[in-house]
Design a protein around this motif. Sequence first.
Motif, PDB file in Angstrom:
ATOM      1  N   ILE A 169       7.460  39.623 -64.445  1.00 44.19           N
ATOM      2  CA  ILE A 169       6.913  38.274 -64.313  1.00 44.19           C
ATOM      3  C   ILE A 169       7.692  37.281 -65.154  1.00 44.19           C
ATOM      4  N   GLU A 170       7.944  36.095 -64.573  1.00 42.22           N
ATOM      5  CA  GLU A 170       8.498  34.972 -65.327  1.00 42.22           C
ATOM      6  C   GLU A 170       7.658  33.727 -65.044  1.00 42.22           C
ATOM      7  N   GLY A 171       7.564  32.840 -66.019  1.00 44.36           N
ATOM      8  CA  GLY A 171       6.721  31.664 -65.887  1.00 44.36           C
ATOM      9  C   GLY A 171       7.338  30.587 -65.015  1.00 44.36           C
ATOM     10  N   VAL A 225       3.317  31.790 -61.841  1.00 42.39           N
ATOM     11  CA  VAL A 225       4.416  32.676 -62.226  1.00 42.39           C
ATOM     12  C   VAL A 225       5.180  33.107 -60.982  1.00 42.39           C
ATOM     13  N   ASN A 232      -2.053  29.929 -65.039  1.00 40.72           N
ATOM     14  CA  ASN A 232      -0.598  29.780 -65.038  1.00 40.72           C
ATOM     15  C   ASN A 232      -0.005  30.197 -63.691  1.00 40.72           C
ATOM     16  N   LEU A 276       2.125  33.757 -71.398  1.00 37.43           N
ATOM     17  CA  LEU A 276       2.532  33.661 -69.999  1.00 37.43           C
ATOM     18  C   LEU A 276       1.428  34.145 -69.059  1.00 37.43           C
TER      19      LEU A 276
END
Length: 250
Positions: free
Chosen positions: A71-73, A54, A52, A47
């Motif tokens: 954190i989340e993707g 996020v 990326n 992730l």
Amino acid sequence: MEWTDEGIVLGVRRHGESSAIVELLTREHGRHLGLVRGGASSRMRPLLQPGNSVRAVWRARLDEHLGTYAIEGLKLRAATLLASSHGVYGVTHLASIARLLPERDPHGEIFALLEHSLDDFDDIGGAAVHLIHFELAMLSELGFGLALANCAVTGQTTDLIYVSPKSGGAVSRTAGEPWRDRLLRLPPFLRQGEMHGDLTEQDLQDGFRLTGLFLLRHVLEPRGQGHSDARAGFINALMRQQARAAIPAP
């Protein structure tokens, strides 16, 4: 203190046995660091790869503290970006350029441009154009924008094919002809209001030469820095690709 924002991962460094300090370019809060507990775990590592996108929740007791990220993707591009040499070099260089922004200072247009560039990075020629446009935008954001809308000598807005290496102003064909050997070439894809067709190797080399000169002079050298190795790696990968494309099929 707490806020929630979208961010693009610029870099990660391990902190202790299991945590990581993550650097994001966020939409509303600029370039911002935070501690991710468990960030070094096998679950979080994919992730927290550069490139990326996020969603991050930042919390701290005081605003000036490092704080922590949850954190989340949102969009995990890293696997695709890191599958090619131009992708590896490109995302590394984009991150190094974005780090020139002052910390915790919002730059919404730069965030949007970086996001758009990373979303359209598959083709190496298109990636090169995005990278050059990003460097040009960073020059402007840092106060050293080039004046490419009209001729610095005559004021005309058409047939602009040169740039003065001293002033950073565009120069028309007629006005620049006597000094053409001293001027930089303005490639078609950077000429305002013009559509560009097939990109040539010379066009891309001219674009990198143009932005590279002014970045080095006005931004990097005053900080005691030079161009990143990743920039040179991307340009070398681009030239190799162009050379292979020029070889006729047997």
